[in-house]
Design a protein around this motif. Structure first.
Motif, PDB file in Angstrom:
ATOM      1  N   ASP A  33       0.834  -1.236  -0.165  1.00 28.28           N
ATOM      2  CA  ASP A  33       0.052   0.024  -0.079  1.00 28.28           C
ATOM      3  C   ASP A  33       0.919   1.210   0.029  1.00 28.28           C
ATOM      4  O   ASP A  33       0.011   2.413   0.195  1.00 28.28           O
ATOM      5  CB  ASP A  33      -1.082  -0.066   1.266  1.00 28.28           C
ATOM      6  CG  ASP A  33      -2.041  -1.080   0.922  1.00 28.28           C
ATOM      7  OD1 ASP A  33      -2.328  -1.522   0.049  1.00 28.28           O
ATOM      8  OD2 ASP A  33      -2.383  -1.604   2.184  1.00 28.28           O
ATOM      9  N   GLU A  34       2.001   1.288  -0.103  1.00 27.69           N
ATOM     10  CA  GLU A  34       3.066   2.422  -0.492  1.00 27.69           C
ATOM     11  C   GLU A  34       2.719   2.904  -1.590  1.00 27.69           C
ATOM     12  O   GLU A  34       2.795   2.044  -2.603  1.00 27.69           O
ATOM     13  CB  GLU A  34       4.537   1.785   0.020  1.00 27.69           C
ATOM     14  CG  GLU A  34       5.534   3.113  -0.092  1.00 27.69           C
ATOM     15  CD  GLU A  34       6.916   2.624   0.017  1.00 27.69           C
ATOM     16  OE1 GLU A  34       7.758   3.502   0.326  1.00 27.69           O
ATOM     17  OE2 GLU A  34       7.335   1.330   0.051  1.00 27.69           O
ATOM     18  N   PRO A  35       2.849   4.234  -1.765  1.00 31.20           N
ATOM     19  CA  PRO A  35       2.462   4.958  -3.162  1.00 31.20           C
ATOM     20  C   PRO A  35       3.797   4.569  -4.044  1.00 31.20           C
ATOM     21  O   PRO A  35       5.053   4.800  -3.354  1.00 31.20           O
ATOM     22  CB  PRO A  35       2.497   6.242  -2.827  1.00 31.20           C
ATOM     23  CG  PRO A  35       1.959   6.660  -1.506  1.00 31.20           C
ATOM     24  CD  PRO A  35       2.682   5.256  -0.805  1.00 31.20           C
ATOM     25  N   LEU A  36       3.702   4.195  -5.370  1.00 32.24           N
ATOM     26  CA  LEU A  36       4.914   3.685  -6.076  1.00 32.24           C
ATOM     27  C   LEU A  36       5.120   4.695  -7.328  1.00 32.24           C
ATOM     28  O   LEU A  36       6.134   5.236  -7.651  1.00 32.24           O
ATOM     29  CB  LEU A  36       4.500   2.316  -6.673  1.00 32.24           C
ATOM     30  CG  LEU A  36       4.514   1.115  -5.939  1.00 32.24           C
ATOM     31  CD1 LEU A  36       4.265  -0.173  -6.600  1.00 32.24           C
ATOM     32  CD2 LEU A  36       6.038   1.116  -5.170  1.00 32.24           C
ATOM     33  N   LEU A  37       3.826   5.162  -7.758  1.00 31.87           N
ATOM     34  CA  LEU A  37       4.125   6.172  -8.953  1.00 31.87           C
ATOM     35  C   LEU A  37       2.688   6.966  -9.068  1.00 31.87           C
ATOM     36  O   LEU A  37       1.664   6.659  -8.366  1.00 31.87           O
ATOM     37  CB  LEU A  37       3.988   5.376 -10.148  1.00 31.87           C
ATOM     38  CG  LEU A  37       2.951   4.514 -10.738  1.00 31.87           C
ATOM     39  CD1 LEU A  37       2.779   4.639 -12.133  1.00 31.87           C
ATOM     40  CD2 LEU A  37       2.913   3.064 -10.539  1.00 31.87           C
ATOM     41  N   GLU A  38       2.838   7.867  -9.848  1.00 31.29           N
ATOM     42  CA  GLU A  38       1.830   9.117 -10.010  1.00 31.29           C
ATOM     43  C   GLU A  38       1.076   8.863 -11.399  1.00 31.29           C
ATOM     44  O   GLU A  38       1.997   8.906 -12.327  1.00 31.29           O
ATOM     45  CB  GLU A  38       2.324  10.483  -9.749  1.00 31.29           C
ATOM     46  CG  GLU A  38       1.285  11.441  -9.628  1.00 31.29           C
ATOM     47  CD  GLU A  38       2.149  12.729  -9.101  1.00 31.29           C
ATOM     48  OE1 GLU A  38       1.886  13.201  -8.196  1.00 31.29           O
ATOM     49  OE2 GLU A  38       2.850  13.402 -10.056  1.00 31.29           O
ATOM     50  N   LEU A  39      -0.040   8.774 -11.628  1.00 31.19           N
ATOM     51  CA  LEU A  39      -0.734   8.704 -12.890  1.00 31.19           C
ATOM     52  C   LEU A  39      -1.411  10.075 -12.968  1.00 31.19           C
ATOM     53  O   LEU A  39      -2.198  10.558 -12.295  1.00 31.19           O
ATOM     54  CB  LEU A  39      -1.606   7.483 -12.932  1.00 31.19           C
ATOM     55  CG  LEU A  39      -1.118   6.213 -13.000  1.00 31.19           C
ATOM     56  CD1 LEU A  39      -1.985   5.038 -13.154  1.00 31.19           C
ATOM     57  CD2 LEU A  39      -0.087   6.098 -14.131  1.00 31.19           C
ATOM     58  N   GLU A  40      -1.502  10.624 -14.113  1.00 33.41           N
ATOM     59  CA  GLU A  40      -2.064  11.773 -14.624  1.00 33.41           C
ATOM     60  C   GLU A  40      -3.089  11.616 -15.745  1.00 33.41           C
ATOM     61  O   GLU A  40      -2.808  10.967 -16.795  1.00 33.41           O
ATOM     62  CB  GLU A  40      -1.152  12.856 -14.885  1.00 33.41           C
ATOM     63  CG  GLU A  40      -0.112  13.257 -13.852  1.00 33.41           C
ATOM     64  CD  GLU A  40       0.949  14.175 -14.354  1.00 33.41           C
ATOM     65  OE1 GLU A  40       0.863  14.425 -15.701  1.00 33.41           O
ATOM     66  OE2 GLU A  40       1.926  14.560 -13.476  1.00 33.41           O
TER      67      GLU A  40
END
Length: 122
Positions: A33-40
């Motif tokens: 559940d750790e943030p891995l990447l950002e999607l836009e």
């Protein structure tokens, strides 16, 4: 064993997203559940969280690439992270090693009230 990282459902009318940036690089340890990447998308920016703990084994879709819902983003190798052994200590040992904080001096009003009541505040 590895776990796939996939683009989540983005919404009813959203058909694609752009990878903003990866927060981790291959070989980095990740927690579930750790943030891995950002999607836009054209409507929102969202984080994709790790589906499992382990280490980031591979990034398939790079920063700036356009991806569809369900597309493969990368893989997490489960159990590949080696933990550093830290000796356990009991709460009593921890308390014995930690000095007690010094009590702050009483405010003038508190000192007067204590004196009026015959209580020693020191």
């Amino acid at each position: 064993m590895s776990t796939e990282i996939r683009v989540p459902t983005l919404g009813e009318s959203v058909t694609e997203a752009t990878i903003g940036r990866w927060f981790k690089k291959p070989g980095d340890a990740v927690k579930a559940d750790e943030p891995l990447l950002e999607l836009e998308t054209d409507k929102v920016t969202l984080e994709v969280n790790a589906p499992a703990a382990g280490s980031l084994a591979e990034i398939v879709a790079k920063d700036g690439e356009t991806v569809a819902p369900g597309a493969l983003l990368g893989h997490i190798a489960e159990g590949a992270v080696t933990a550093i052994a830290v000796p356990a200590s009991t709460p009593a040992e921890t308390a014995a090693k930690t000095p007690a904080p010094a009590a702050p001096p009483p405010s003038p009003a508190a000192a007067k009230n204590a004196a009026d009541l015959g209580v020693n505040v020191h």
